[in-house]
Scaffold this motif. Structure first.
Motif, PDB file in Angstrom:
ATOM      1  N   ILE A 108      -0.024  11.014  -4.420  1.00  0.00           N
ATOM      2  CA  ILE A 108       0.188   9.682  -5.004  1.00  0.00           C
ATOM      3  C   ILE A 108       1.304   8.948  -4.262  1.00  0.00           C
ATOM      4  CG2 ILE A 108       0.981   8.459  -7.071  1.00  0.00           C
ATOM      5  CD1 ILE A 108      -0.379  10.660  -8.741  1.00  0.00           C
ATOM      6  N   LEU A 109       2.430   9.660  -4.005  1.00  0.00           N
ATOM      7  CA  LEU A 109       3.560   9.025  -3.311  1.00  0.00           C
ATOM      8  C   LEU A 109       3.184   8.599  -1.892  1.00  0.00           C
ATOM      9  CD1 LEU A 109       6.546  11.287  -4.439  1.00  0.00           C
ATOM     10  CD2 LEU A 109       6.151   8.888  -5.010  1.00  0.00           C
ATOM     11  N   ILE A 110       2.473   9.463  -1.194  1.00  0.00           N
ATOM     12  CA  ILE A 110       2.063   9.122   0.183  1.00  0.00           C
ATOM     13  C   ILE A 110       1.115   7.925   0.171  1.00  0.00           C
ATOM     14  CG2 ILE A 110       0.675   9.946   2.135  1.00  0.00           C
ATOM     15  CD1 ILE A 110       1.950  12.720   1.664  1.00  0.00           C
ATOM     16  N   THR A 111       0.224   7.883  -0.800  1.00  0.00           N
ATOM     17  CA  THR A 111      -0.677   6.733  -0.917  1.00  0.00           C
ATOM     18  C   THR A 111       0.107   5.452  -1.191  1.00  0.00           C
ATOM     19  OG1 THR A 111      -2.392   8.196  -1.792  1.00  0.00           O
ATOM     20  CG2 THR A 111      -2.722   5.839  -2.082  1.00  0.00           C
ATOM     21  N   GLU A 112       1.141   5.542  -2.039  1.00  0.00           N
ATOM     22  CA  GLU A 112       1.987   4.373  -2.316  1.00  0.00           C
ATOM     23  C   GLU A 112       2.639   3.856  -1.030  1.00  0.00           C
ATOM     24  OE1 GLU A 112       4.849   4.756  -5.460  1.00  0.00           O
ATOM     25  OE2 GLU A 112       3.511   6.010  -6.665  1.00  0.00           O
ATOM     26  N   ILE A 113       3.192   4.780  -0.253  1.00  0.00           N
ATOM     27  CA  ILE A 113       3.870   4.375   0.989  1.00  0.00           C
ATOM     28  C   ILE A 113       2.872   3.774   1.976  1.00  0.00           C
ATOM     29  CG2 ILE A 113       5.214   5.198   2.951  1.00  0.00           C
ATOM     30  CD1 ILE A 113       6.371   7.344   1.063  1.00  0.00           C
ATOM     31  N   MET A 114       1.684   4.374   2.052  1.00  0.00           N
ATOM     32  CA  MET A 114       0.651   3.828   2.936  1.00  0.00           C
ATOM     33  C   MET A 114       0.256   2.414   2.512  1.00  0.00           C
ATOM     34  SD  MET A 114      -0.287   5.658   5.517  1.00  0.00           S
ATOM     35  CE  MET A 114      -1.892   4.948   5.870  1.00  0.00           C
ATOM     36  N   LEU A 115       0.112   2.214   1.207  1.00  0.00           N
ATOM     37  CA  LEU A 115      -0.233   0.878   0.717  1.00  0.00           C
ATOM     38  C   LEU A 115       0.878  -0.128   1.026  1.00  0.00           C
ATOM     39  CD1 LEU A 115      -1.856   1.727  -2.743  1.00  0.00           C
ATOM     40  CD2 LEU A 115      -3.008   0.752  -0.738  1.00  0.00           C
ATOM     41  N   LEU A 116       2.139   0.301   0.861  1.00  0.00           N
ATOM     42  CA  LEU A 116       3.263  -0.575   1.209  1.00  0.00           C
ATOM     43  C   LEU A 116       3.194  -0.983   2.683  1.00  0.00           C
ATOM     44  CD1 LEU A 116       6.363   1.005  -0.584  1.00  0.00           C
ATOM     45  CD2 LEU A 116       5.544  -1.340  -0.829  1.00  0.00           C
ATOM     46  N   GLY A 117       2.955   0.018   3.548  1.00  0.00           N
ATOM     47  CA  GLY A 117       2.865  -0.264   4.975  1.00  0.00           C
ATOM     48  C   GLY A 117       1.720  -1.204   5.304  1.00  0.00           C
ATOM     49  N   LEU A 118       0.562  -0.975   4.688  1.00  0.00           N
ATOM     50  CA  LEU A 118      -0.604  -1.820   4.964  1.00  0.00           C
ATOM     51  C   LEU A 118      -0.400  -3.245   4.467  1.00  0.00           C
ATOM     52  CD1 LEU A 118      -3.518   0.668   4.172  1.00  0.00           C
ATOM     53  CD2 LEU A 118      -2.891  -0.277   6.403  1.00  0.00           C
ATOM     54  N   ILE A 119       0.250  -3.397   3.292  1.00  0.00           N
ATOM     55  CA  ILE A 119       0.516  -4.749   2.785  1.00  0.00           C
ATOM     56  C   ILE A 119       1.378  -5.521   3.776  1.00  0.00           C
ATOM     57  CG2 ILE A 119       1.735  -6.061   1.004  1.00  0.00           C
ATOM     58  CD1 ILE A 119       0.933  -3.831  -0.978  1.00  0.00           C
ATOM     59  N   GLY A 120       2.480  -4.894   4.217  1.00  0.00           N
ATOM     60  CA  GLY A 120       3.363  -5.554   5.180  1.00  0.00           C
ATOM     61  C   GLY A 120       2.685  -5.802   6.506  1.00  0.00           C
ATOM     62  N   LEU A 121       1.903  -4.809   6.966  1.00  0.00           N
ATOM     63  CA  LEU A 121       1.240  -4.925   8.265  1.00  0.00           C
ATOM     64  C   LEU A 121       0.200  -6.034   8.260  1.00  0.00           C
ATOM     65  CD1 LEU A 121       0.848  -3.672  11.095  1.00  0.00           C
ATOM     66  CD2 LEU A 121      -0.871  -2.186  10.088  1.00  0.00           C
ATOM     67  N   ILE A 122      -0.673  -6.045   7.263  1.00  0.00           N
ATOM     68  CA  ILE A 122      -1.762  -7.031   7.224  1.00  0.00           C
ATOM     69  C   ILE A 122      -1.216  -8.448   7.078  1.00  0.00           C
ATOM     70  CG2 ILE A 122      -3.749  -7.829   5.875  1.00  0.00           C
ATOM     71  CD1 ILE A 122      -4.285  -4.832   5.252  1.00  0.00           C
ATOM     72  N   THR A 123      -0.247  -8.614   6.180  1.00  0.00           N
ATOM     73  CA  THR A 123       0.322  -9.966   6.009  1.00  0.00           C
ATOM     74  C   THR A 123       1.111 -10.397   7.238  1.00  0.00           C
ATOM     75  OG1 THR A 123       2.227  -8.978   4.851  1.00  0.00           O
ATOM     76  CG2 THR A 123       0.415  -9.812   3.496  1.00  0.00           C
ATOM     77  N   GLY A 124       1.795  -9.455   7.884  1.00  0.00           N
ATOM     78  CA  GLY A 124       2.554  -9.788   9.098  1.00  0.00           C
ATOM     79  C   GLY A 124       1.654 -10.215  10.241  1.00  0.00           C
ATOM     80  N   VAL A 125       0.563  -9.476  10.445  1.00  0.00           N
ATOM     81  CA  VAL A 125      -0.397  -9.845  11.503  1.00  0.00           C
ATOM     82  C   VAL A 125      -1.048 -11.179  11.176  1.00  0.00           C
ATOM     83  CG1 VAL A 125      -2.580  -9.200  12.596  1.00  0.00           C
ATOM     84  CG2 VAL A 125      -0.837  -7.465  12.196  1.00  0.00           C
ATOM     85  N   ALA A 126      -1.420 -11.358   9.900  1.00  0.00           N
ATOM     86  CA  ALA A 126      -2.065 -12.613   9.492  1.00  0.00           C
ATOM     87  C   ALA A 126      -1.142 -13.814   9.709  1.00  0.00           C
ATOM     88  CB  ALA A 126      -2.476 -12.530   8.025  1.00  0.00           C
ATOM     89  N   ALA A 127       0.159 -13.626   9.493  1.00  0.00           N
ATOM     90  CA  ALA A 127       1.111 -14.727   9.691  1.00  0.00           C
ATOM     91  C   ALA A 127       1.396 -14.964  11.174  1.00  0.00           C
ATOM     92  CB  ALA A 127       2.414 -14.425   8.948  1.00  0.00           C
TER      93      ALA A 127
END
Length: 406
Positions: free
Chosen positions: A313-332
């Motif tokens: 669960i914790l690893i999935t949380e961290i992965m989701l955090l990374g993906l949120i930042g990554l996707i929004t950063g690339v999109a911007a």
């Protein structure tokens, strides 16, 4: 699916912490992409200025010509071989030239120049020479006139319609002298080229230097999707003897390659520092999260949840955090990079003069290709994966009794 849903809900139990962590990833990828895009874009300008302004991606010479650029190292190719060169897959344009140094004179002024005999249409395909015309008319295949670079024209105080005297040494030691009317004035971004170039038609140059049928260089451009090194190797394979040499622009101008490599290394160091700062930021945020939720973790293990399940669960949380930042950063970053790719920043003042003095156009576009998007995204996700070791260590060492005492 349940694991993903639980991890997603856990993220938004503390919105501030989630947003701070995602923002650190967002700004890391955003700054990295834009910084790298401008850096790679500036290299593309440098290469394009070199390749499309004069040299081509590679050149064919007689053996030894590049080390001793004299007409005595000129060569001749039959028409059938020249046709074969143009038919090699990947060759987009191919321009034959006869180049030599001479003295150009008008009135009381004289200056050393490079005289280049060209086929006007082939040269237009290779270097867009016609687009560099600022005054007068372009050369025709058998013209007896000359195109003169703008700074050279300014120094000699000559204009369209005036007559230049060109004196030099011809092929095999003969004398070379000719009178040529100025048909047009051309402009180059490089001060070095703009201050010394004179273009003649190939027949006129051969007659001037007494070199019928001779060439010093054949310059090549390649199709956009082709590797110029592979195409140059195919051209080289066309000649079985050691009479000719094929050189890429990198081999002809190693100082430019070294400059690009040194600048790229410094840029990567700056990116490394940025990623290090961001990595410690993410690490600190995750550490804070683990400390805040220590009692929660102890309670979950006490009621029967396996440590392995909690870790997932914790690893999935961290992965989701990374993906949120990554996707929004690339999109911007994408619209910013695309905009400056289409509309480059035009430098002015002393910085522009400095870049022009080095022979390059004073613009800063961004690069537009998928390779650096993928590379930077992988680096950021690599940082996130490294941070995952922290919860693994903490949960494995977690003592339920100590966690519940807090």
């Amino acid at each position: 699916m349940n694991l993903l849903l639980i991890a997603w809900r856990n993220l938004w139990r503390n919105k501030r912490r989630t947003l701070i962590t995602a923002a650190s990833v967002f700004f890391a990828i955003w700054f990295a992409l834009i910084m790298r895009a401008f850096q790679l874009g500036s290299y593309e300008v440098m290469v394009n200025n070199i390749v499309h302004a004069f040299s081509g991606y590679f050149q064919l010479h007689a053996k030894g010509y590049w080390d001793d650029k004299t007409l005595n190292n000129a060569f001749s190719l039959d028409t059938a071989t020249q046709i074969k060169l143009r038919q090699i897959q990947g060759v987009e344009d191919c321009a034959s030239r006869l180049e030599s140094f001479a003295l150009a004179s008008y009135g009381a002024r004289t200056k050393g120049v490079m005289v280049i005999g060209v086929d006007p249409e082939s040269e237009e395909g290779l270097t867009s020479l016609r687009q560099k015309l600022r005054e007068g008319a372009y050369l025709t295949p058998n013209a007896n006139g000359a195109l003169i670079s703008r700074r050279l024209a300014s120094y000699l105080k000559t204009a369209v319609g005036d007559t230049l005297v060109i004196i030099g040494q011809g092929y095999q030691g003969t004398s070379a002298a000719g009178i040529f009317p100025v048909k047009g004035i051309i402009s180059f971004p490089s001060p070095d080229l703009d201050g010394r170039l004179i273009y003649l038609s190939l027949p006129a140059a051969r007659e001037l230097f007494g070199a019928p049928g001779m060439l010093t260089t054949i310059a090549f451009n390649v199709s956009g999707d082709r590797d110029y090194k592979k195409v140059s190797a195919e051209v080289d394979n066309l000649f079985s003897d050691d009479q000719y040499e094929v050189m890429t622009w990198e081999e002809m101008m190693p100082e430019v390659v070294q400059q690009i490599r040194a600048d790229s290394a410094s840029g990567l160091i700056m990116l490394g520092i940025l990623y290090m700062i961001v990595g410690f930021g993410i690490f600190g945020t995750i550490l804070m999260m683990l400390n805040e939720r220590r009692r929660e973790f102890g309670m979950m293990i006490a009621v029967g949840m396996q440590k392995r399940r909690l870790l997932a669960i914790l690893i999935t949380e961290i992965m989701l955090l990374g993906l949120i930042g990554l996707i929004t950063g690339v999109a911007a970053a994408v619209p910013v990079i695309r905009y400056y790719h289409l509309y480059p920043v035009r430098l002015t003042g002393s910085m522009a003069e400095s870049i022009i003095s080095m022979g390059f156009e004073p613009v800063m576009p961004t690069a537009w290709n998928s390779s650096f998007f993928i590379a930077q995204s992988l680096v950021v996700m690599g940082i996130v994966l490294l941070v995952m070791f922290l919860p693994v260590v903490r949960i494995r060492k977690l003592k339920v009794i100590n966690a519940l005492k807090r």
